[in-house]
Design an enzyme around this catalytic site. Structure first.
Site, mmCIF file in Angstrom:
data_model
loop_
_atom_site.group_PDB
_atom_site.id
_atom_site.type_symbol
_atom_site.label_atom_id
_atom_site.label_comp_id
_atom_site.label_asym_id
_atom_site.label_seq_id
_atom_site.Cartn_x
_atom_site.Cartn_y
_atom_site.Cartn_z
ATOM 1 N N ARG A 111 25.386 27.014 -39.492
ATOM 2 C CA ARG A 111 26.427 25.981 -39.398
ATOM 3 C C ARG A 111 26.673 25.452 -40.806
ATOM 4 O O ARG A 111 25.737 25.050 -41.503
ATOM 5 C CB ARG A 111 25.999 24.817 -38.509
ATOM 6 C CG ARG A 111 26.871 23.583 -38.773
ATOM 7 C CD ARG A 111 26.641 22.436 -37.844
ATOM 8 N NE ARG A 111 27.173 22.743 -36.539
ATOM 9 C CZ ARG A 111 27.593 21.810 -35.684
ATOM 10 N NH1 ARG A 111 27.565 20.529 -36.005
ATOM 11 N NH2 ARG A 111 28.046 22.146 -34.511
ATOM 12 N N HIS A 138 34.885 27.608 -34.461
ATOM 13 C CA HIS A 138 33.719 27.087 -33.721
ATOM 14 C C HIS A 138 33.591 27.890 -32.416
ATOM 15 O O HIS A 138 33.766 27.369 -31.314
ATOM 16 C CB HIS A 138 33.905 25.594 -33.437
ATOM 17 C CG HIS A 138 32.637 24.872 -33.077
ATOM 18 N ND1 HIS A 138 31.400 25.489 -33.026
ATOM 19 C CD2 HIS A 138 32.412 23.563 -32.747
ATOM 20 C CE1 HIS A 138 30.480 24.613 -32.681
ATOM 21 N NE2 HIS A 138 31.061 23.438 -32.513
ATOM 22 N N GLN A 141 31.423 26.999 -29.307
ATOM 23 C CA GLN A 141 32.020 25.891 -28.556
ATOM 24 C C GLN A 141 33.039 26.427 -27.540
ATOM 25 O O GLN A 141 33.073 26.018 -26.379
ATOM 26 C CB GLN A 141 32.693 24.910 -29.527
ATOM 27 C CG GLN A 141 33.309 23.706 -28.850
ATOM 28 C CD GLN A 141 32.273 22.762 -28.267
ATOM 29 O OE1 GLN A 141 31.377 22.324 -28.956
ATOM 30 N NE2 GLN A 141 32.390 22.451 -26.988
ATOM 31 N N ASP A 234 39.600 16.334 -29.718
ATOM 32 C CA ASP A 234 38.480 16.309 -30.658
ATOM 33 C C ASP A 234 38.687 15.093 -31.558
ATOM 34 O O ASP A 234 39.751 14.459 -31.528
ATOM 35 C CB ASP A 234 38.478 17.620 -31.474
ATOM 36 C CG ASP A 234 37.219 17.808 -32.307
ATOM 37 O OD1 ASP A 234 36.286 16.976 -32.210
ATOM 38 O OD2 ASP A 234 37.165 18.795 -33.073
ATOM 39 N N CYS A 275 34.608 18.341 -27.316
ATOM 40 C CA CYS A 275 33.419 19.042 -27.827
ATOM 41 C C CYS A 275 32.278 18.086 -28.159
ATOM 42 O O CYS A 275 31.135 18.507 -28.255
ATOM 43 C CB CYS A 275 33.791 19.892 -29.027
ATOM 44 S SG CYS A 275 34.716 18.988 -30.279
ATOM 45 N N ARG A 320 26.853 24.499 -23.663
ATOM 46 C CA ARG A 320 26.599 25.049 -25.006
ATOM 47 C C ARG A 320 25.325 25.901 -24.975
ATOM 48 O O ARG A 320 25.255 26.965 -25.570
ATOM 49 C CB ARG A 320 26.421 23.922 -26.035
ATOM 50 C CG ARG A 320 27.635 23.039 -26.290
ATOM 51 C CD ARG A 320 28.806 23.800 -26.876
ATOM 52 N NE ARG A 320 28.468 24.572 -28.058
ATOM 53 C CZ ARG A 320 28.249 24.071 -29.286
ATOM 54 N NH1 ARG A 320 28.374 22.780 -29.497
ATOM 55 N NH2 ARG A 320 27.927 24.859 -30.305
HETATM 56 N N1 CP Z 1 30.210 20.081 -30.414
HETATM 57 C C1 CP Z 1 29.276 20.228 -31.386
HETATM 58 O O1 CP Z 1 29.341 21.164 -32.196
HETATM 59 O O2 CP Z 1 28.319 19.308 -31.360
HETATM 60 P P1 CP Z 1 27.217 19.088 -32.501
HETATM 61 O O3 CP Z 1 27.971 18.714 -33.763
HETATM 62 O O4 CP Z 1 26.336 18.001 -31.988
HETATM 63 O O5 CP Z 1 26.489 20.383 -32.701
#
Ligand code: CP
Length: 336
Positions: A111, A138, A141, A234, A275, A320
């Site tokens: 990430r 992403h 997601q 979002d 998300c 997730r």
């Molecule tokens: N939706 C998401 O990626 O959550 P986090 O940032 O907590 O990983």
């Protein structure tokens, strides 16, 4: 199922467009199976004895926890490596780091900011690399979101999936391309200045032609949300863009998901997805800071909608883990 898993073995998971519709749907079906097995207490240790590196340049709750729990359920060992733990790009190139990690780990999650970094890791590590979020995409997601849609509607094809808000961010890119890939009626509803980049829209349009899906980009809320099965939003300002708050609040206030927008869909069965994390109340220091500076007590979604019968955000968050587990099992695991 087995033939598809053989095809996916060793493959990295970087963005939706790297997969066929059947491959993408396979991840979702496998996630449903693994979710049911977990609920029934049926072991599924498809990564027994594997070691997995979890590289995080940015903070995370869901993605980190999902990868960690999924690794452990699959019999693998997860090793978290935060931004100050390794040299990644600071004192050692991404390429050299990829070659070192690939000698020690069987799979790598990343990430971070630039998408190029996850591509370099995939090119040089020699092991599957999974994108846990970059500035551009992403994709884990998207899988969780689509699993949630399938659980609610029993299908993905033809679903009227509307993303409202910042149409240029990584989640919007992924949903637009992913929705087109699986044959949804996917719509981005945002101010024109935040429309998705042309190249992303073109990728989605090409995919929609093949899948029978539909792509709409509009700034008109009434047109965008009409008949929606799913309303998705979002945060208005992504990680690293905090200086843009005043500008984004002015631009995006008409795109707030509130009771009026839900009613405009004309569909009492519409579901709300996000998300997360979401700014829907003043229960965070971040939210209180925005309230002090800009006067807003809720932003992209009202607390009322967030807590309503339409909201499936915590099923989505749970998903997730099941979908990330499916990606790791399909690309690295033994599914025999
Ligand atoms: N939706 C998401 O990626 O959550 P986090 O940032 O907590 O990983």
């Amino acid at each position: 199922m087995l033939a598809m898993s053989t095809k996916l073995q060793g493959k990295s998971f970087l963005c939706e467009k790297d997969f066929s519709k059947d491959e993408f749907l396979y991840f979702i079906d496998l996630a449903m199976k693994l979710k049911e097995e977990k609920k029934q207490g049926v072991p599924h240790r498809h990564l027994e004895g594997k070691n997995i590196a979890l590289l995080f340049e940015k903070p995370s709750t869901r993605t980190r926890c999902a990868f960690t729990v999924a690794c452990i359920d699959l019999g693998a060992h997860p090793e978290y490596l935060g931004k100050d733990d390794i040299q990644l790009g600071k004192k050692e190139s991404i390429e050299d780091t990829a070659k070192v990690l690939g000698r020690m780990f069987d799979g790598i999650e990343f990430r971070g900011f630039e998408h190029k970094k996850v591509e370099i890791l995939a090119e040089h590590s020699g092991v599957p690399v999974w994108n846990g979020l970059t500035d551009q995409w992403h994709p884990t997601q998207t899988l969780a979101d689509f699993l949630t849609v399938k659980e609610n509607f029993g299908r993905l094809e033809g679903i009227k999936f509307v993303y409202v808000g910042d149409g240029r961010n990584n989640v919007a890119n992924s949903l637009l391309v992913g929705g087109a890939l699986v044959g949804m009626d996917v719509r981005i509803c945002s101010p024109e200045s935040l429309f998705p980049a042309t190249e992303i829209v073109e990728i989605a349009q090409d995919l929609a032609k093949q899948s029978g899906g539909r792509v709409t980009i509009t700034s008109n809320v009434d047109e965008g949300v009409a008949g929606a099965d799913v309303i998705y939003t979002d945060v208005w300002v992504s990680m690293g863009e905090e200086a843009k708050f005043a500008e984004r609040i002015a631009l995006l206030s008409p795109y707030q998901v509130n009771r009026e927008m839900i009613q405009k869909t004309g569909n009492d069965k519409v579901i709300f997805l996000h998300c997360l994390p979401a700014f829907h109340d003043l229960e965070t220091s971040y939210g209180r800071d925005i309230h002090e500076k800009h006067g807003l007590a809720e932003m992209e979604v009202t607390d009322e909608v967030f807590r309503s019968k339409h909201s499936k955000v915590f099923d989505q968050a749970e998903n997730r883990m099941h979908t990330i587990k499916a990606v790791m099992a399909a690309t690295l695991g033994n599914l025999d």
